[in-house]
Motif scaffolding. Structure first.
Motif, mmCIF file in Angstrom:
data_model
loop_
_atom_site.group_PDB
_atom_site.id
_atom_site.type_symbol
_atom_site.label_atom_id
_atom_site.label_comp_id
_atom_site.label_asym_id
_atom_site.label_seq_id
_atom_site.Cartn_x
_atom_site.Cartn_y
_atom_site.Cartn_z
ATOM 1 N N ALA A 98 -60.430 -24.202 10.883
ATOM 2 C CA ALA A 98 -59.131 -24.373 11.194
ATOM 3 C C ALA A 98 -58.434 -23.404 10.391
ATOM 4 N N PRO A 99 -57.053 -22.935 10.725
ATOM 5 C CA PRO A 99 -56.267 -22.127 10.012
ATOM 6 C C PRO A 99 -56.006 -22.249 8.507
ATOM 7 N N ARG A 100 -56.121 -23.550 8.281
ATOM 8 C CA ARG A 100 -55.730 -24.045 6.876
ATOM 9 C C ARG A 100 -56.843 -25.149 6.327
ATOM 10 N N SER A 101 -58.274 -24.715 6.780
ATOM 11 C CA SER A 101 -59.257 -25.670 6.084
ATOM 12 C C SER A 101 -60.392 -24.822 6.151
ATOM 13 N N PHE A 102 -61.396 -25.117 5.194
ATOM 14 C CA PHE A 102 -62.569 -24.648 5.259
ATOM 15 C C PHE A 102 -63.238 -25.505 6.202
ATOM 16 N N MET A 103 -64.588 -24.644 6.527
ATOM 17 C CA MET A 103 -65.394 -25.924 7.515
ATOM 18 C C MET A 103 -66.757 -25.226 7.503
ATOM 19 N N THR A 104 -67.673 -26.034 7.228
ATOM 20 C CA THR A 104 -69.214 -25.772 7.296
ATOM 21 C C THR A 104 -70.013 -26.484 8.545
ATOM 22 N N HIS A 105 -70.879 -25.838 9.109
ATOM 23 C CA HIS A 105 -71.736 -26.592 10.342
ATOM 24 C C HIS A 105 -72.933 -25.882 10.138
ATOM 25 N N LEU A 106 -73.771 -26.939 10.769
ATOM 26 C CA LEU A 106 -75.090 -26.408 10.961
ATOM 27 C C LEU A 106 -75.127 -25.740 12.337
ATOM 28 N N ALA A 107 -75.846 -24.456 12.730
ATOM 29 C CA ALA A 107 -75.970 -23.901 13.840
ATOM 30 C C ALA A 107 -77.330 -24.101 14.171
ATOM 31 N N VAL A 108 -77.763 -24.406 15.451
ATOM 32 C CA VAL A 108 -79.293 -24.356 15.903
ATOM 33 C C VAL A 108 -79.233 -24.025 17.104
ATOM 34 N N VAL A 109 -80.168 -22.854 17.247
ATOM 35 C CA VAL A 109 -80.556 -22.299 18.540
ATOM 36 C C VAL A 109 -81.980 -22.162 18.841
ATOM 37 N N GLU A 110 -82.368 -21.841 19.835
ATOM 38 C CA GLU A 110 -84.037 -21.600 20.306
ATOM 39 C C GLU A 110 -83.729 -19.950 20.799
ATOM 40 N N ALA A 111 -84.669 -19.165 20.409
ATOM 41 C CA ALA A 111 -84.439 -17.834 20.823
ATOM 42 C C ALA A 111 -85.287 -17.646 22.055
ATOM 43 N N ALA A 112 -84.793 -16.701 22.756
ATOM 44 C CA ALA A 112 -85.419 -16.453 24.148
ATOM 45 C C ALA A 112 -86.834 -15.771 23.979
ATOM 46 N N GLU A 113 -87.528 -15.506 24.926
ATOM 47 C CA GLU A 113 -89.008 -15.252 24.892
ATOM 48 C C GLU A 113 -88.969 -13.724 24.093
ATOM 49 N N ASP A 114 -87.973 -13.035 24.151
ATOM 50 C CA ASP A 114 -87.871 -11.635 23.501
ATOM 51 C C ASP A 114 -87.549 -11.660 22.112
ATOM 52 N N GLY A 115 -87.180 -12.990 21.550
ATOM 53 C CA GLY A 115 -86.737 -13.062 20.311
ATOM 54 C C GLY A 115 -85.397 -13.088 20.053
ATOM 55 N N THR A 116 -84.374 -12.733 20.991
ATOM 56 C CA THR A 116 -83.099 -12.788 20.751
ATOM 57 C C THR A 116 -82.476 -14.081 20.834
ATOM 58 N N THR A 117 -81.349 -14.376 20.004
ATOM 59 C CA THR A 117 -80.635 -15.699 20.074
ATOM 60 C C THR A 117 -79.325 -15.516 20.421
ATOM 61 N N VAL A 118 -78.718 -14.423 20.370
ATOM 62 C CA VAL A 118 -77.360 -14.258 20.457
ATOM 63 C C VAL A 118 -76.783 -13.079 21.142
ATOM 64 N N GLU A 119 -75.807 -12.855 21.979
ATOM 65 C CA GLU A 119 -75.310 -11.773 22.460
ATOM 66 C C GLU A 119 -73.946 -11.832 21.974
ATOM 67 N N TRP A 120 -73.448 -10.708 21.242
ATOM 68 C CA TRP A 120 -71.996 -10.648 20.607
ATOM 69 C C TRP A 120 -71.099 -10.043 21.744
ATOM 70 N N HIS A 121 -69.904 -10.227 21.599
ATOM 71 C CA HIS A 121 -69.037 -9.555 22.527
ATOM 72 C C HIS A 121 -67.835 -9.303 21.535
ATOM 73 N N GLU A 122 -66.594 -9.430 22.420
ATOM 74 C CA GLU A 122 -65.163 -8.807 21.569
ATOM 75 C C GLU A 122 -64.929 -9.826 20.626
ATOM 76 N N HIS A 123 -63.930 -9.438 19.752
ATOM 77 C CA HIS A 123 -63.369 -10.281 18.578
ATOM 78 C C HIS A 123 -62.266 -11.199 19.311
ATOM 79 N N VAL A 124 -62.047 -12.363 18.902
ATOM 80 C CA VAL A 124 -60.881 -13.151 19.659
ATOM 81 C C VAL A 124 -59.641 -12.611 19.336
ATOM 82 N N THR A 125 -58.684 -12.614 20.157
ATOM 83 C CA THR A 125 -57.382 -11.945 20.236
ATOM 84 C C THR A 125 -56.372 -13.018 20.074
#
Length: 129
Positions: A98-125
């Motif tokens: 949030a704009p005025r608070s720290f935040m910590t989270h666990l992020a859990v994903v499963e990789a695709a068969e080719d090993g990729t876990t994420v596809e990145w795109h543009e920054h939030v505007t």
């Protein structure tokens, strides 16, 4: 069974994928055939990811602080310590502190068969102030 006692070094979230100060601690990246990946992600106030998606979805579990999560086309939603978020496979989204608070989270994903876990795109505007 394998017990890991020494963690990899904490890494700074790269500027091409994050806005603000973000730190990543790898928790789990077991050898094949496992495709599990888990990170402890620490966001400074207002820091957040760019838009991205995961081939098999993502689980976020907020450990401390307050944050925001948004799916493309939806409103930003508040998340707090104890909340768990399931993000559908292929769903474009972003998340962070949030704009005025720290935040910590666990992020859990499963990789695709080719090993990729994420596809990145543009920054939030239109990050909420």
């Amino acid at each position: 069974m394998h017990i890991t006692r020494k963690r990899p070094d904490t890494l700074r979230g790269p500027a091409e994928n994050f806005t603000g100060t973000v730190w990543l601690d790898e928790i789990a990246a077991p050898a094949a055939p496992s495709r599990l990946r888990m990170f402890n992600v620490h966001f400074a106030p207002g820091a957040h990811t760019a838009w991205h998606r995961h081939p098999h979805g993502q689980v976020l579990h907020v450990l401390e602080g307050e944050g925001l999560v948004q799916r493309r086309g939806g409103e930003a939603e508040s998340i707090r310590a104890g909340d768990t978020v399931w993000i559908e496979p292929g769903e474009w989204h972003w998340h962070g502190a949030a704009p005025r608070s720290f935040m910590t989270h666990l992020a859990v994903v499963e990789a695709a068969e080719d090993g990729t876990t994420v596809e990145w795109h543009e920054h939030v505007t239109d990050y909420p102030a």
